[in-house]
Design a protein around this motif. Structure first.
Motif, mmCIF file in Angstrom:
data_model
loop_
_atom_site.group_PDB
_atom_site.id
_atom_site.type_symbol
_atom_site.label_atom_id
_atom_site.label_comp_id
_atom_site.label_asym_id
_atom_site.label_seq_id
_atom_site.Cartn_x
_atom_site.Cartn_y
_atom_site.Cartn_z
ATOM 1 N N ILE A 175 60.036 -41.105 86.547
ATOM 2 C CA ILE A 175 59.380 -42.142 87.437
ATOM 3 C C ILE A 175 57.804 -41.681 87.601
ATOM 4 O O ILE A 175 57.619 -40.463 88.182
ATOM 5 N N VAL A 176 56.946 -42.632 87.433
ATOM 6 C CA VAL A 176 55.562 -42.223 87.856
ATOM 7 C C VAL A 176 55.208 -42.991 89.011
ATOM 8 O O VAL A 176 55.455 -43.944 89.320
ATOM 9 N N LEU A 177 54.597 -42.070 90.035
ATOM 10 C CA LEU A 177 54.108 -42.738 91.282
ATOM 11 C C LEU A 177 52.401 -42.484 91.448
ATOM 12 O O LEU A 177 52.099 -41.093 91.197
ATOM 13 N N ILE A 178 51.449 -43.278 91.369
ATOM 14 C CA ILE A 178 50.467 -43.202 91.503
ATOM 15 C C ILE A 178 49.909 -43.339 92.816
ATOM 16 O O ILE A 178 50.005 -44.481 93.489
ATOM 17 N N ASN A 179 49.536 -42.201 93.718
ATOM 18 C CA ASN A 179 49.485 -42.345 95.137
ATOM 19 C C ASN A 179 48.212 -41.411 95.557
ATOM 20 O O ASN A 179 48.390 -40.252 95.491
ATOM 21 N N PRO A 180 47.032 -41.963 95.900
ATOM 22 C CA PRO A 180 46.768 -43.304 95.980
ATOM 23 C C PRO A 180 46.681 -44.059 94.839
ATOM 24 O O PRO A 180 46.491 -43.483 93.668
ATOM 25 N N ASN A 181 47.066 -45.350 94.770
ATOM 26 C CA ASN A 181 47.338 -45.977 93.727
ATOM 27 C C ASN A 181 45.876 -46.603 93.170
ATOM 28 O O ASN A 181 45.083 -47.224 93.709
ATOM 29 N N ASN A 182 45.910 -46.800 91.697
ATOM 30 C CA ASN A 182 44.949 -47.505 90.964
ATOM 31 C C ASN A 182 45.853 -48.659 90.339
ATOM 32 O O ASN A 182 46.563 -48.053 89.520
ATOM 33 N N PRO A 183 45.582 -49.814 90.465
ATOM 34 C CA PRO A 183 44.393 -50.335 90.919
ATOM 35 C C PRO A 183 44.430 -51.067 92.293
ATOM 36 O O PRO A 183 43.441 -51.651 92.767
ATOM 37 N N THR A 184 45.463 -50.797 93.117
ATOM 38 C CA THR A 184 45.682 -51.552 94.380
ATOM 39 C C THR A 184 44.767 -50.684 95.647
ATOM 40 O O THR A 184 44.797 -51.279 96.528
ATOM 41 N N GLY A 185 44.882 -49.548 95.480
ATOM 42 C CA GLY A 185 44.299 -48.668 96.622
ATOM 43 C C GLY A 185 45.379 -48.315 97.714
ATOM 44 O O GLY A 185 45.073 -47.838 98.837
ATOM 45 N N SER A 186 46.742 -48.745 97.452
ATOM 46 C CA SER A 186 47.610 -48.325 98.323
ATOM 47 C C SER A 186 48.054 -47.105 98.388
ATOM 48 O O SER A 186 47.664 -46.181 97.584
ATOM 49 N N VAL A 187 48.590 -46.503 99.384
ATOM 50 C CA VAL A 187 48.984 -45.139 99.822
ATOM 51 C C VAL A 187 50.411 -45.256 100.138
ATOM 52 O O VAL A 187 50.523 -45.949 101.140
ATOM 53 N N CYS A 188 51.445 -44.368 99.519
ATOM 54 C CA CYS A 188 52.574 -44.370 99.992
ATOM 55 C C CYS A 188 52.855 -43.598 101.475
ATOM 56 O O CYS A 188 52.291 -42.634 101.666
ATOM 57 N N SER A 189 53.907 -44.122 102.080
ATOM 58 C CA SER A 189 54.303 -43.621 103.558
ATOM 59 C C SER A 189 55.222 -42.270 103.231
ATOM 60 O O SER A 189 55.775 -42.506 102.042
ATOM 61 N N ARG A 190 55.367 -41.409 104.118
ATOM 62 C CA ARG A 190 56.262 -40.529 104.183
ATOM 63 C C ARG A 190 57.791 -40.958 103.855
ATOM 64 O O ARG A 190 58.435 -40.528 102.885
ATOM 65 N N ALA A 191 58.128 -42.055 104.456
ATOM 66 C CA ALA A 191 59.516 -42.794 104.422
ATOM 67 C C ALA A 191 59.630 -42.956 102.972
ATOM 68 O O ALA A 191 60.728 -42.841 102.405
ATOM 69 N N MET A 192 58.657 -43.624 102.291
ATOM 70 C CA MET A 192 58.773 -44.271 101.119
ATOM 71 C C MET A 192 58.964 -43.006 99.851
ATOM 72 O O MET A 192 59.879 -43.187 99.144
ATOM 73 N N LEU A 193 58.276 -42.006 100.096
ATOM 74 C CA LEU A 193 58.167 -40.880 99.241
ATOM 75 C C LEU A 193 59.614 -39.987 99.327
ATOM 76 O O LEU A 193 60.088 -39.883 98.431
ATOM 77 N N GLU A 194 60.119 -40.005 100.611
ATOM 78 C CA GLU A 194 61.441 -39.436 100.775
ATOM 79 C C GLU A 194 62.502 -40.153 100.001
ATOM 80 O O GLU A 194 63.568 -39.624 99.540
#
Length: 402
Positions: A175-194
């Motif tokens: 699975i690919v996780l772009i963080n911070p994301n291109n194109p949205t600029g979103s940043v994953c929370s720790r809970a999401m990463l876990e």
């Protein structure tokens, strides 16, 4: 009499799905430029086109390397001082189970090598939707079909866990996780990463953590490295000099392989074989890695200050303009506004270039949920330039969609 070849030489059919929306628009812009117009490029994330300069101590390090004769081939994995600096950076990011590091010709090559080393015909890789088009282009080149998972616009563009769970099959390798994301600029929370790490554990997935913008966080919180919350999971973390250190043209990236040594051993050996087969990354530019990662970071203070101001201007314009709305980006230098129009966002972008000479990228070039339309803005230009561009886009929307 000599034989003349008259049959057309066709490109490989697997390239039919290779698209790169960010640069594919250039042919339209070229026609506008030929007509004598100046085009404002809000489509390519190149800080050096605007008022951002590569830190001088990095330029001096590369210049010294060239003067000192470091112009031949480098070791395939990278020069030792660069590799040591990358390991030190991994430790600062909290990555405790590093098994290997290597230097590449930009993160684009890191992605290409790592996907090629993992995927067999008939297998697949989970990629975000929207995503950076490089991933789908590499997969198309490999003849691997897309298996995309949605990012949730209503939840700040966080990954949709339920959609990820639905998309995992016995053929899914990673699975690919772009963080911070291109194109949205979103940043994953720790809970999401876990939670993503837990899915990877249960389904034996490799996580590709694209963290090329990890020092460009526009809020007060710190970036959390995927591999730091999942030391036991196979993770390849992508980084480089292009964005954080304002040197995209040097094409210097790297990969950090982490996880259980026995689990990643064969896969990492595959990556190493590919690294050797392409000889090496740019040699003198590798001497900028150590001073970049271990030297002064002062430039980042000014970079983030500029980006916050330009982000705020962008979001304010989006959310005060009819037919446009935008989730505020938390990292990188992209915004991904939604647009409510009666035609495709590709047509919107094309006509915007032709009529107003402003280049943005259509959301359909990154992927999006059916029925939604977006466009990506690069908010690197100064506030005066952005304001002029947004006035032109606003006028275009008002006139075209009355």
């Amino acid at each position: 009499m000599p034989i003349t070849q008259t049959r057309e030489v066709a490109a490989a059919s697997r390239l039919d799905n290779v698209r790169y929306a960010i640069r594919d628009l250039a042919c339209i812009a070229d026609e506008v430029i030929k007509q004598g117009h100046k085009v404002l490029p809000l489509n390519v994330g190149d800080p050096n086109v605007f008022d951002f300069k590569t830190p001088s101590h990095l330029i001096e390090a590369v210049y010294k390397a060239m003067r000192d004769g470091k112009n031949g081939y480098a070791p395939s994995s990278g020069i030792s001082e660069a590799l040591d600096a990358i390991r030190g950076e991994a430790a600062r990011k909290g990555i405790s189970t590093v098994q290997d590091v290597f230097v590449t010709t930009g993160v684009s090559e890191t992605v290409d090598l790592c996907l090629t080393a993992l995927l067999n015909p008939g297998e697949d890789l989970l990629t975000p939707c929207p995503d950076y088009p490089l991933y789908s282009a590499v997969l198309a080149k490999l003849g691997i079909g897309l298996n995309t998972y949605y990012l949730n616009e209503a939840d700040g563009w966080q990954p949709e866990l339920d959609d990820i769970k639905r998309k995992i099959t016995p053929r899914t390798r990673g699975i690919v996780l772009i963080n911070p994301n291109n194109p949205t600029g979103s940043v994953c929370s720790r809970a999401m990463l876990e939670q993503i790490a837990d899915l990877a554990r249960r389904h034996n997935l490799v996580i590709f953590a694209d963290e090329i913008y990890d020092k460009l966080i526009l809020e007060d919180d710190q970036h959390i490295a995927m591999a730091s919350v999942a030391p036991d999971v196979p993770v390849v973390t992508f980084g480089g000099l292009s964005k954080n250190y304002l040197a995209p043209g040097w094409r210097i990236g790297w990969g950090i392989v982490s996880g259980d040594a026995a689990v990643v051993k064969q896969y990492d050996e595959g990556i190493q074989r590919l690294l050797r087969s392409r000889l090496c990354a740019n040699h003198p530019e590798q001497y900028a890695i150590k001073p970049a990662l271990e030297g002064p970071q002062n430039h980042l203070i000014e970079v983030r200050k500029k980006l916050r101001s330009r982000r705020d201007l962008t979001v304010e314009w989006c959310n005060s303009t009819a037919r446009v709305s935008c989730v505020s980006p938390r990292g990188a230098f992209y915004a991904y506004p939604r647009i409510d129009i009666p035609e495709g966002d590709d047509a919107f972008v094309k006509e915007l270039i032709l009529q107003k000479h402003v280049m943005v990228v259509h959301g359909s070039g990154f992927g999006q949920k059916p029925g939604s339309k977006h466009f990506r803005i690069v908010f690197l230009p100064d506030e005066k330039t952005l304001s002029k561009a947004y006035a032109a886009i606003g006028e275009f929307i008002s006139n075209r969609y009355q």
